[in-house]
Design an enzyme around this catalytic site. Structure first.
Site, PDB file in Angstrom:
ATOM      1  N   ARG A  86       0.840  -1.213   0.000  1.00 32.13           N
ATOM      2  CA  ARG A  86       0.000   0.000   0.000  1.00 32.13           C
ATOM      3  C   ARG A  86       0.873   1.261   0.000  1.00 32.13           C
ATOM      4  O   ARG A  86       0.534   2.266  -0.630  1.00 32.13           O
ATOM      5  CB  ARG A  86      -0.908  -0.021   1.242  1.00 32.13           C
ATOM      6  CG  ARG A  86      -1.905   1.115   1.239  1.00 32.13           C
ATOM      7  CD  ARG A  86      -2.894   1.005   2.381  1.00 32.13           C
ATOM      8  NE  ARG A  86      -3.890   2.059   2.292  1.00 32.13           N
ATOM      9  CZ  ARG A  86      -4.334   2.770   3.330  1.00 32.13           C
ATOM     10  NH1 ARG A  86      -3.877   2.516   4.549  1.00 32.13           N
ATOM     11  NH2 ARG A  86      -5.224   3.711   3.161  1.00 32.13           N
TER      12      ARG A  86
ATOM     13  N   HIS B 292       0.529   4.799  -2.338  1.00 37.88           N
ATOM     14  CA  HIS B 292       0.335   6.140  -1.772  1.00 37.88           C
ATOM     15  C   HIS B 292       1.533   7.042  -2.043  1.00 37.88           C
ATOM     16  O   HIS B 292       1.389   8.259  -2.084  1.00 37.88           O
ATOM     17  CB  HIS B 292       0.013   6.030  -0.274  1.00 37.88           C
ATOM     18  CG  HIS B 292      -1.385   5.542  -0.032  1.00 37.88           C
ATOM     19  ND1 HIS B 292      -2.386   6.349   0.457  1.00 37.88           N
ATOM     20  CD2 HIS B 292      -1.966   4.337  -0.283  1.00 37.88           C
ATOM     21  CE1 HIS B 292      -3.515   5.648   0.528  1.00 37.88           C
ATOM     22  NE2 HIS B 292      -3.282   4.420   0.085  1.00 37.88           N
ATOM     23  N   ASP B 293       2.711   6.460  -2.229  1.00 35.54           N
ATOM     24  CA  ASP B 293       3.857   7.277  -2.631  1.00 35.54           C
ATOM     25  C   ASP B 293       3.679   7.751  -4.071  1.00 35.54           C
ATOM     26  O   ASP B 293       3.758   8.948  -4.364  1.00 35.54           O
ATOM     27  CB  ASP B 293       5.153   6.469  -2.489  1.00 35.54           C
ATOM     28  CG  ASP B 293       6.363   7.270  -2.962  1.00 35.54           C
ATOM     29  OD1 ASP B 293       6.326   8.517  -2.839  1.00 35.54           O
ATOM     30  OD2 ASP B 293       7.340   6.666  -3.462  1.00 35.54           O
TER      31      ASP B 293
ATOM     32  N   VAL C 129       1.096  10.674  -5.294  1.00 36.07           N
ATOM     33  CA  VAL C 129       1.259  12.084  -4.927  1.00 36.07           C
ATOM     34  C   VAL C 129       2.662  12.524  -5.355  1.00 36.07           C
ATOM     35  O   VAL C 129       3.659  12.017  -4.839  1.00 36.07           O
ATOM     36  CB  VAL C 129       1.066  12.291  -3.409  1.00 36.07           C
ATOM     37  CG1 VAL C 129       1.212  13.759  -3.057  1.00 36.07           C
ATOM     38  CG2 VAL C 129      -0.304  11.777  -2.971  1.00 36.07           C
TER      39      VAL C 129
ATOM     40  N   GLY D  24       4.322  11.689  -7.847  1.00 38.02           N
ATOM     41  CA  GLY D  24       5.121  10.604  -8.415  1.00 38.02           C
ATOM     42  C   GLY D  24       5.837   9.785  -7.362  1.00 38.02           C
ATOM     43  O   GLY D  24       5.787  10.091  -6.168  1.00 38.02           O
TER      44      GLY D  24
ATOM     45  N   ASN E 245      -4.405   9.229   3.424  1.00 40.98           N
ATOM     46  CA  ASN E 245      -3.225   8.463   3.833  1.00 40.98           C
ATOM     47  C   ASN E 245      -3.396   7.803   5.198  1.00 40.98           C
ATOM     48  O   ASN E 245      -2.433   7.243   5.738  1.00 40.98           O
ATOM     49  CB  ASN E 245      -1.978   9.370   3.856  1.00 40.98           C
ATOM     50  CG  ASN E 245      -1.398   9.548   2.468  1.00 40.98           C
ATOM     51  OD1 ASN E 245      -1.527   8.661   1.625  1.00 40.98           O
ATOM     52  ND2 ASN E 245      -0.782  10.691   2.213  1.00 40.98           N
TER      53      ASN E 245
ATOM     54  N   HIS F 134      -5.634  -5.671  -3.173  1.00 39.65           N
ATOM     55  CA  HIS F 134      -6.573  -5.968  -2.085  1.00 39.65           C
ATOM     56  C   HIS F 134      -6.840  -7.467  -1.933  1.00 39.65           C
ATOM     57  O   HIS F 134      -7.700  -7.870  -1.167  1.00 39.65           O
ATOM     58  CB  HIS F 134      -7.878  -5.187  -2.295  1.00 39.65           C
ATOM     59  CG  HIS F 134      -7.672  -3.699  -2.203  1.00 39.65           C
ATOM     60  ND1 HIS F 134      -8.570  -2.772  -2.681  1.00 39.65           N
ATOM     61  CD2 HIS F 134      -6.649  -2.964  -1.666  1.00 39.65           C
ATOM     62  CE1 HIS F 134      -8.103  -1.550  -2.461  1.00 39.65           C
ATOM     63  NE2 HIS F 134      -6.939  -1.633  -1.855  1.00 39.65           N
ATOM     64  N   THR F 135      -6.075  -8.278  -2.660  1.00 42.07           N
ATOM     65  CA  THR F 135      -6.156  -9.718  -2.417  1.00 42.07           C
ATOM     66  C   THR F 135      -5.474 -10.064  -1.094  1.00 42.07           C
ATOM     67  O   THR F 135      -5.614 -11.168  -0.560  1.00 42.07           O
ATOM     68  CB  THR F 135      -5.553 -10.525  -3.589  1.00 42.07           C
ATOM     69  OG1 THR F 135      -5.586 -11.893  -3.267  1.00 42.07           O
ATOM     70  CG2 THR F 135      -4.149 -10.151  -3.924  1.00 42.07           C
TER      71      THR F 135
ATOM     72  N   ASP G 153     -10.026  -9.164   1.340  1.00 38.92           N
ATOM     73  CA  ASP G 153     -10.358 -10.264   0.437  1.00 38.92           C
ATOM     74  C   ASP G 153     -11.000 -11.347   1.287  1.00 38.92           C
ATOM     75  O   ASP G 153     -10.319 -12.186   1.879  1.00 38.92           O
ATOM     76  CB  ASP G 153      -9.076 -10.769  -0.238  1.00 38.92           C
ATOM     77  CG  ASP G 153      -9.375 -11.757  -1.351  1.00 38.92           C
ATOM     78  OD1 ASP G 153     -10.563 -11.917  -1.710  1.00 38.92           O
ATOM     79  OD2 ASP G 153      -8.419 -12.371  -1.861  1.00 38.92           O
TER      80      ASP G 153
ATOM     81  N   ASP H 222      -3.824 -14.207  -4.455  1.00 38.20           N
ATOM     82  CA  ASP H 222      -4.473 -15.107  -5.409  1.00 38.20           C
ATOM     83  C   ASP H 222      -5.543 -14.309  -6.168  1.00 38.20           C
ATOM     84  O   ASP H 222      -5.630 -13.094  -6.013  1.00 38.20           O
ATOM     85  CB  ASP H 222      -5.087 -16.314  -4.687  1.00 38.20           C
ATOM     86  CG  ASP H 222      -6.069 -15.884  -3.593  1.00 38.20           C
ATOM     87  OD1 ASP H 222      -6.572 -14.752  -3.652  1.00 38.20           O
ATOM     88  OD2 ASP H 222      -6.344 -16.680  -2.685  1.00 38.20           O
TER      89      ASP H 222
HETATM   90  C1  HEM Z   1      -9.020   2.385  -6.284  1.00 38.71           C
HETATM   91  C2  HEM Z   1      -8.253   2.988  -5.459  1.00 38.71           C
HETATM   92  C3  HEM Z   1      -8.022   2.516  -4.064  1.00 38.71           C
HETATM   93  C4  HEM Z   1      -8.721   2.836  -2.942  1.00 38.71           C
HETATM   94  C5  HEM Z   1      -9.910   3.743  -2.852  1.00 38.71           C
HETATM   95  C6  HEM Z   1      -8.122   2.106  -1.845  1.00 38.71           C
HETATM   96  C7  HEM Z   1      -8.562   2.163  -0.537  1.00 38.71           C
HETATM   97  C8  HEM Z   1      -8.065   1.389   0.495  1.00 38.71           C
HETATM   98  C9  HEM Z   1      -8.566   1.412   1.845  1.00 38.71           C
HETATM   99  C10 HEM Z   1      -9.681   2.267   2.368  1.00 38.71           C
HETATM  100  C11 HEM Z   1      -7.842   0.505   2.548  1.00 38.71           C
HETATM  101  C12 HEM Z   1      -7.960   0.205   4.056  1.00 38.71           C
HETATM  102  C13 HEM Z   1      -6.871   1.003   4.769  1.00 38.71           C
HETATM  103  C14 HEM Z   1      -6.816   0.888   6.264  1.00 38.71           C
HETATM  104  O1  HEM Z   1      -7.773   0.491   6.896  1.00 38.71           O
HETATM  105  O2  HEM Z   1      -5.748   1.228   6.822  1.00 38.71           O
HETATM  106  C15 HEM Z   1      -6.906  -0.082   1.655  1.00 38.71           C
HETATM  107  C16 HEM Z   1      -6.005  -1.035   1.990  1.00 38.71           C
HETATM  108  C17 HEM Z   1      -5.027  -1.477   1.161  1.00 38.71           C
HETATM  109  N1  HEM Z   1      -4.736  -0.993  -0.099  1.00 38.71           N
HETATM  110 FE1  HEM Z   1      -5.929   0.127  -1.217  1.00 38.71          FE
HETATM  111  N2  HEM Z   1      -7.079   1.385  -2.314  1.00 38.71           N
HETATM  112  C18 HEM Z   1      -6.973   1.612  -3.655  1.00 38.71           C
HETATM  113  C19 HEM Z   1      -6.012   1.101  -4.504  1.00 38.71           C
HETATM  114  C20 HEM Z   1      -4.895   0.441  -4.071  1.00 38.71           C
HETATM  115  C21 HEM Z   1      -3.739   0.167  -4.864  1.00 38.71           C
HETATM  116  C22 HEM Z   1      -3.560   0.621  -6.307  1.00 38.71           C
HETATM  117  C23 HEM Z   1      -2.874  -0.518  -4.081  1.00 38.71           C
HETATM  118  C24 HEM Z   1      -1.496  -1.025  -4.410  1.00 38.71           C
HETATM  119  C25 HEM Z   1      -1.077  -1.313  -5.603  1.00 38.71           C
HETATM  120  C26 HEM Z   1      -3.510  -0.702  -2.798  1.00 38.71           C
HETATM  121  C27 HEM Z   1      -3.004  -1.420  -1.753  1.00 38.71           C
HETATM  122  C28 HEM Z   1      -3.654  -1.663  -0.572  1.00 38.71           C
HETATM  123  C29 HEM Z   1      -3.245  -2.661   0.398  1.00 38.71           C
HETATM  124  C30 HEM Z   1      -2.145  -3.674   0.216  1.00 38.71           C
HETATM  125  C31 HEM Z   1      -4.097  -2.519   1.491  1.00 38.71           C
HETATM  126  C32 HEM Z   1      -4.068  -3.304   2.802  1.00 38.71           C
HETATM  127  C33 HEM Z   1      -3.236  -2.514   3.798  1.00 38.71           C
HETATM  128  C34 HEM Z   1      -3.044  -3.206   5.151  1.00 38.71           C
HETATM  129  O3  HEM Z   1      -3.460  -4.338   5.360  1.00 38.71           O
HETATM  130  O4  HEM Z   1      -2.414  -2.553   6.005  1.00 38.71           O
HETATM  131  N3  HEM Z   1      -4.712  -0.086  -2.822  1.00 38.71           N
HETATM  132  N4  HEM Z   1      -7.058   0.484   0.397  1.00 38.71           N
END
Ligand code: HEM
Length: 328
Positions: free
Chosen positions: A68, A72-73, A76, A78, A97, A195-196, A247, A255
């Site tokens: 994640r 987020h890097d 914003v 780049g 963030n 999000h898998t 997931d 997966d």
């Molecule tokens: C469509 C745009 C996206 C939105 C709106 C979004 C939103 C979120 C939100 C709300 C969470 C929960 C965060 C928390 O509770 O701390 C999350 C978790 C996560 N996001 Fe996204 N996300 C998006 C795209 C991405 C992308 C592109 C990646 C990486 C390539 C990513 C990687 C992750 C990961 C790995 C988690 C789990 C983090 C953890 O378990 O600590 N997300 N995301």
């Protein structure tokens, strides 16, 4: 007369050759390449891999945190590690963030790298390589990461206001990705792929569960079998810091289950569910559901490399931060 003419032709030819080679230099400078540190810091990638392996062995949830962090890097200013800069009103304070972490792992790698090759490896490259190694640690695909990013010098909360948000409609999600040079397919691959694994805080579920589109009710896209389970884990008025898997039923390994989850109304956060609202993103999900999981993984890896290219600073731009938390 003939001599003057020949001299002019010679000068013209020299100018053309010099301009062409200058242009070639500029295009090389503007590009990342695999193995950028092969000569200047040959152990860079193995040091980072070891730090990530040790951290994820201690706590497997770290893999998602590191993945994640790169998103987020890169979104914003780049992929320039600006999110890591610790300053008043810095990027990290932006609402979008919330919950982003993994800084201490990047710093750990940076400290070790400064010990062996000081001033060489950028924090931005550490972020990108750590995300790749994190994906690998949860049985995701391995991919080569082109390197040579340089670190930014600016971090400001106001620059981080336009991050994709969990309750954004699909058109907004698509345009926020398109504005970064990422296609609808990249949006599906990156958000479903990432999000898998990982967790979401109940904080991000509130609108979807209790006030969807200001209706006072829940998102009708949630499968009726899933809704009571989500509401039990994230009750109205309950602790919004409680974390639940993104997931459903398959949060620890990389997966393609999330694709079927989204298709069947088992997507957990709203932004994943929205991927099935739109004709184009729905078609993309359906096409991957029909393919082998290996194809989804390979294309996710390609999309990660693409995301890692967003507005990178190379050559003489930016700097190589000595301490990832501070500009030099
Ligand atoms: C469509 C745009 C996206 C939105 C709106 C979004 C939103 C979120 C939100 C709300 C969470 C929960 C965060 C928390 O509770 O701390 C999350 C978790 C996560 N996001 Fe996204 N996300 C998006 C795209 C991405 C992308 C592109 C990646 C990486 C390539 C990513 C990687 C992750 C990961 C790995 C988690 C789990 C983090 C953890 O378990 O600590 N997300 N995301």
């Amino acid at each position: 007369m003939l001599v003057t003419y020949n001299l002019k032709a010679f000068a013209f030819a020299v100018t053309v050759i010099m301009t062409a080679s200058l242009l070639r230099c500029v295009s090389v400078v503007g590009q990342l390449r695999v193995g950028f540190y092969a000569k200047t810091c040959p152990s860079a990638e193995s040091i980072i891999r070891k730090v990530v392996q040790d951290s994820t062995a201690d706590d497997p949830k770290i893999a998602a945190v590191l993945l994640r962090l790169q998103f987020h890097d890169c979104f914003v200013q780049g992929c320039d590690a600006s999110i890591l800069i610790s300053t008043e009103h810095g990027e990290i304070e932006a609402g979008g963030n919330l919950g982003v972490g993994g800084f201490e792992i990047v710093e750990d790698a940076k400290t070790q790298l400064e010990g062996v090759c000081p001033g060489v490896v950028s924090c931005a490259d550490i972020v990108a390589l750590a995300a790749r190694d994190a994906v690998l640690s949860v049985q995701g695909p391995f991919y080569e990461v082109p390197t040579g990013r340089r670190d930014g010098r600016i971090s400001s909360v106001s620059l981080a206001e336009n991050l994709p948000e969990v309750d954004d409609p699909i058109d907004i999600l698509k345009s926020k990705f398109n504005n970064k040079g990422l296609s609808d397919t990249d949006l599906v691959l990156l958000s479903a792929g990432a999000h898998t694994i990982g967790l979401t805080a109940c904080f991000f579920m509130q609108t979807r569960l209790y006030n969807f589109n200001s209706s006072g009710g829940s998102d009708p896209a949630i499968n009726p079998e899933l809704l009571p389970q989500l509401q039990a884990k994230c009750p109205l008025g309950g602790d919004v810091n409680v974390k639940i898997p993104l997931d459903w039923g398959s949060e620890l390994t990389f997966d393609d289950q999330i694709l079927r989850n989204i298709k069947n109304g088992f997507g957990v956060i709203a932004s994943d569910a929205r991927l099935y609202d739109d004709d184009n993103t729905r078609r993309i999900i359906d096409s991957y559901v029909g393919l082998a999981s290996a194809d989804f993984m390979a294309d996710f890896a390609g999309a990660m490399v693409k995301m890692g290219n967003i507005d990178v600073k190379t050559g003489l731009e930016g700097e190589i931060r000595r301490d990832c938390r501070r500009v030099n």
